[in-house]
Design an enzyme around this catalytic site. Structure first.
Site, PDB file in Angstrom:
ATOM      1  N   GLU A 142      -1.446 -10.506   3.575  1.00 42.91           N
ATOM      2  CA  GLU A 142      -1.104  -9.651   4.714  1.00 42.91           C
ATOM      3  C   GLU A 142      -1.444 -10.352   6.027  1.00 42.91           C
ATOM      4  OE1 GLU A 142      -1.677  -5.189   2.755  1.00 42.91           O
ATOM      5  OE2 GLU A 142      -3.388  -6.195   3.694  1.00 42.91           O
TER       6      GLU A 142
ATOM      7  N   GLY B 212       0.810  -1.209   0.000  1.00 42.23           N
ATOM      8  CA  GLY B 212       0.000   0.000   0.000  1.00 42.23           C
ATOM      9  C   GLY B 212       0.841   1.255   0.000  1.00 42.23           C
TER      10      GLY B 212
ATOM     11  N   GLY C  11      -6.480  -2.338  -0.657  1.00 40.62           N
ATOM     12  CA  GLY C  11      -5.540  -2.498  -1.761  1.00 40.62           C
ATOM     13  C   GLY C  11      -5.598  -3.888  -2.377  1.00 40.62           C
TER      14      GLY C  11
ATOM     15  N   LYS D 254      -8.155  -3.731   6.905  1.00 47.13           N
ATOM     16  CA  LYS D 254      -7.128  -3.718   5.864  1.00 47.13           C
ATOM     17  C   LYS D 254      -7.689  -4.405   4.625  1.00 47.13           C
ATOM     18  CE  LYS D 254      -2.971  -4.933   6.861  1.00 47.13           C
ATOM     19  NZ  LYS D 254      -2.475  -3.826   6.000  1.00 47.13           N
TER      20      LYS D 254
ATOM     21  N   ALA E 227      -2.875   0.572   7.276  1.00 50.10           N
ATOM     22  CA  ALA E 227      -4.236   0.107   7.571  1.00 50.10           C
ATOM     23  C   ALA E 227      -5.218   1.112   7.000  1.00 50.10           C
ATOM     24  CB  ALA E 227      -4.451  -0.055   9.075  1.00 50.10           C
TER      25      ALA E 227
END
Length: 266
Positions: A138, A60, A132, A129, A118
């Site tokens: 993640e 991100g 993206g 989260k 975040a």
């Protein structure tokens, strides 16, 4: 803990050392862009990194600054023997371009430290989260780390998850995605949930994750209440792979805002 910003000219002069110096009252206040705030938080997070660590490399716009900084410190010789585990193909490409040695969870099942951004942070350090699109990788990597440092600008702070009115992502298998979306929407009907398939803006085709899955974005008008119960309910639905609520995972949250950097730890 709060740390004030210095006066500086242009984001190209922003370094970890400069960004975290004490205030300079004789100079006029500086209006920082959101990206500059992200960079300040990211550089502060990299101070947690030590030579010899296995690192989870986030994905991100905020995490990108942290990965860039780690690459700089490796080139300068201030860090060495670092192994990175990227949370997305995009971060993998970035890390390779910076010369950061990479591996995976199969070879390194315990990660010393992960740094990531975040989309939302509540007062209890629970997170949303995945806006993206990298939420599954993640969560896999960041659940395996000893310390998880989250970096955000103050716009990401909310009173409850979903409180921004923006998407709460759920990764699903493509098979019968409409059926999955309907069940997710029904699950949070009392919270005014609207479930939408994430698509590419340029052609309207479904967004596809690094794992070949789709994402259903949940838009909530009200608090969903017990987050653990909500998490369990989502994961019980066949077809759901993972959701974007990261509950009780963050060990430190670094927030950059107009008044400085705040560091909150468990």
């Amino acid at each position: 803990m709060a740390i004030a910003y210095p006066h500086f000219f242009g984001s190209d002069k922003l370094t970890a050392e400069v960004a975290l110096m004490g205030p300079t009252p004789s100079l006029p206040p500086v209006i920082l862009t959101q990206d500059e705030l992200k960079k300040i938080a990211a550089y502060k997070a990299v101070e947690f990194v030590q030579s010899g660590m296995v690192l989870g490399l986030g994905t991100g716009s905020t995490a990108k600054h942290a990965v860039d900084r780690i690459g700089q410190l490796l080139i300068q010789g201030k860090l060495n023997n670092i192994i990175g585990i990227p949370t997305s193909k995009k971060t993998h490409e970035q890390a390779v371009s910076l010369g950061i040695p990479l591996s995976d969870l199969d070879s390194h099942p315990v990660v010393d430290l992960a740094i990531d951004g975040a989309d939302e942070v509540d007062p209890y350090m629970n997170l949303v989260k995945g806006r993206g699109g990298s939420l599954l990788r993640e969560k896999m990597i960041e659940s395996a780390c000893k310390k998880f440092v989250v970096i955000v600008d103050e716009s990401k702070l909310v009173q409850h998850l979903g409180g921004s009115g923006l998407a709460m992502p759920v990764e699903i298998v493509p098979f019968c995605w409409k059926f999955s979306a309907q069940r997710l929407e029904l699950l949070f009907k009392e919270s005014g949930c609207v479930a939408k398939l994430r698509t590419y803006s340029e052609n309207g085709e479904p967004f596809v994750t690094d794992n070949g899955n789709y994402i259903i974005d949940l838009y909530l008008k009200k608090d969903i209440g017990d987050l653990k119960a909500a998490s369990d309910a989502i994961l019980r639905l066949p077809g759901v792979v993972e959701h974007g609520m990261f509950l009780g995972m963050a060990t430190t949250v670094i927030v950059a805002g107009e008044l400085g950097v705040r560091v909150k730890s468990k």
